[in-house]
Motif scaffolding. Structure first.
Motif, mmCIF file in Angstrom:
data_model
loop_
_atom_site.group_PDB
_atom_site.id
_atom_site.type_symbol
_atom_site.label_atom_id
_atom_site.label_comp_id
_atom_site.label_asym_id
_atom_site.label_seq_id
_atom_site.Cartn_x
_atom_site.Cartn_y
_atom_site.Cartn_z
ATOM 1 N N ARG A 1 8.247 2.559 1.348
ATOM 2 C CA ARG A 1 7.503 1.287 1.314
ATOM 3 C C ARG A 1 8.203 0.214 2.149
ATOM 4 O O ARG A 1 7.543 -0.613 2.776
ATOM 5 C CB ARG A 1 7.304 0.830 -0.126
ATOM 6 C CG ARG A 1 6.258 1.672 -0.870
ATOM 7 C CD ARG A 1 5.912 1.090 -2.234
ATOM 8 N NE ARG A 1 7.037 1.083 -3.158
ATOM 9 C CZ ARG A 1 7.440 2.127 -3.881
ATOM 10 N NH1 ARG A 1 6.798 3.278 -3.795
ATOM 11 N NH2 ARG A 1 8.465 2.022 -4.705
ATOM 12 N N THR B 1 6.596 -1.993 5.146
ATOM 13 C CA THR B 1 6.657 -3.456 5.169
ATOM 14 C C THR B 1 7.260 -3.950 6.476
ATOM 15 O O THR B 1 6.756 -4.893 7.093
ATOM 16 C CB THR B 1 7.457 -3.985 3.961
ATOM 17 O OG1 THR B 1 6.791 -3.566 2.759
ATOM 18 C CG2 THR B 1 7.566 -5.494 3.976
ATOM 19 N N SER C 1 -4.726 -3.804 5.522
ATOM 20 C CA SER C 1 -3.889 -4.326 4.434
ATOM 21 C C SER C 1 -4.655 -5.348 3.611
ATOM 22 O O SER C 1 -4.564 -5.369 2.382
ATOM 23 C CB SER C 1 -2.620 -4.977 4.998
ATOM 24 O OG SER C 1 -1.732 -4.006 5.468
ATOM 25 N N ARG D 1 -3.104 -5.452 -0.001
ATOM 26 C CA ARG D 1 -1.669 -5.140 0.105
ATOM 27 C C ARG D 1 -0.936 -6.252 0.840
ATOM 28 O O ARG D 1 -0.849 -6.253 2.066
ATOM 29 C CB ARG D 1 -1.478 -3.812 0.794
ATOM 30 C CG ARG D 1 -2.159 -2.702 0.044
ATOM 31 C CD ARG D 1 -1.543 -1.395 0.390
ATOM 32 N NE ARG D 1 -2.182 -0.364 -0.402
ATOM 33 C CZ ARG D 1 -1.525 0.389 -1.251
ATOM 34 N NH1 ARG D 1 -0.239 0.231 -1.415
ATOM 35 N NH2 ARG D 1 -2.155 1.316 -1.920
ATOM 36 N N ARG E 1 -10.120 0.165 -1.104
ATOM 37 C CA ARG E 1 -9.478 1.320 -0.464
ATOM 38 C C ARG E 1 -10.359 2.001 0.576
ATOM 39 O O ARG E 1 -9.864 2.484 1.588
ATOM 40 C CB ARG E 1 -9.093 2.344 -1.523
ATOM 41 C CG ARG E 1 -7.944 1.920 -2.365
ATOM 42 C CD ARG E 1 -7.608 2.995 -3.356
ATOM 43 N NE ARG E 1 -6.159 3.071 -3.439
ATOM 44 C CZ ARG E 1 -5.518 4.031 -4.024
ATOM 45 N NH1 ARG E 1 -6.176 5.024 -4.566
ATOM 46 N NH2 ARG E 1 -4.202 4.017 -4.073
#
Length: 183
Positions: free
Chosen positions: A42, A46, A108, A113, A132
């Motif tokens: 992750r 990022t 995103s 996200r 999604r």
């Protein structure tokens, strides 16, 4: 009459190479993400997002700089079709270097996200819904744009090498200051 410029400005060179190395970093970050799991994976994503929006901002700055400081002339002996291909390739680079981070940012945003730009501040999400499913479709487009960018990079590098070693016309000297100018 002033002699025509035969090198790009320091700003043009800096933007070109910073964006080029950032694109390379993106490839390496996604490769690292694919090879890891959990929190580390992750973190790579990022960082990938932070570099991506940085590429977007730098590309917009490069376009602004280019509009204010037109490109230097291509070599006189270069065939018209090659000049057209060179200019078209540059326009396509700008388009893909905008489309790439935009599709990622949209994906995103659709997936809700959030991320912090290099951990410094929260990057805003765009007002996109769809969850999604929409995020997945946008990531599909992101992948297609990536493939197009790879093709353009390959063409760009091959053309630069052709100009350096076949044409011997100083085109590569214009973007790499360490390469001496040929007489």
């Amino acid at each position: 009459m002033a002699e025509p410029r035969n090198r790009y400005s320091g700003v043009s060179l800096a933007l070109h190479w910073v964006i080029a190395f950032a694109v390379l970093a993106q490839v390496l970050l996604i490769a690292a993400h694919d090879k890891t799991e959990g929190a580390l994976s992750r973190e790579f994503v990022t960082l990938h997002k932070s570099v991506g929006v940085t590429i977007l901002v730098l590309t917009l700055a490069r376009i602004g700089w280019r509009l204010a400081h037109p490109a230097i002339a291509l070599p006189d002996g270069m065939p018209r079709w090659e000049k057209l291909v060179a200019r078209t390739t540059h326009v396509l680079f700008y388009a893909l270097l905008i489309a790439m981070p935009m599709t990622g940012w949209l994906a995103s945003s659709a997936g809700g996200r959030e991320f912090a730009w290099f951990g410094l501040f929260d990057w805003p999400l765009l007002p996109v819904g769809g969850g999604r499913e929409t995020a997945s479709r946008l990531m599909g487009v992101h992948g297609l744009v990536m493939k197009g960018l790879y093709v353009l990079i390959a063409l760009h590098v091959l053309a630069a090498l052709k100009h350096q070693f076949v044409n011997r016309d100083n085109v590569l000297h214009r973007m790499i200051p360490l390469i001496p100018r040929r007489p």
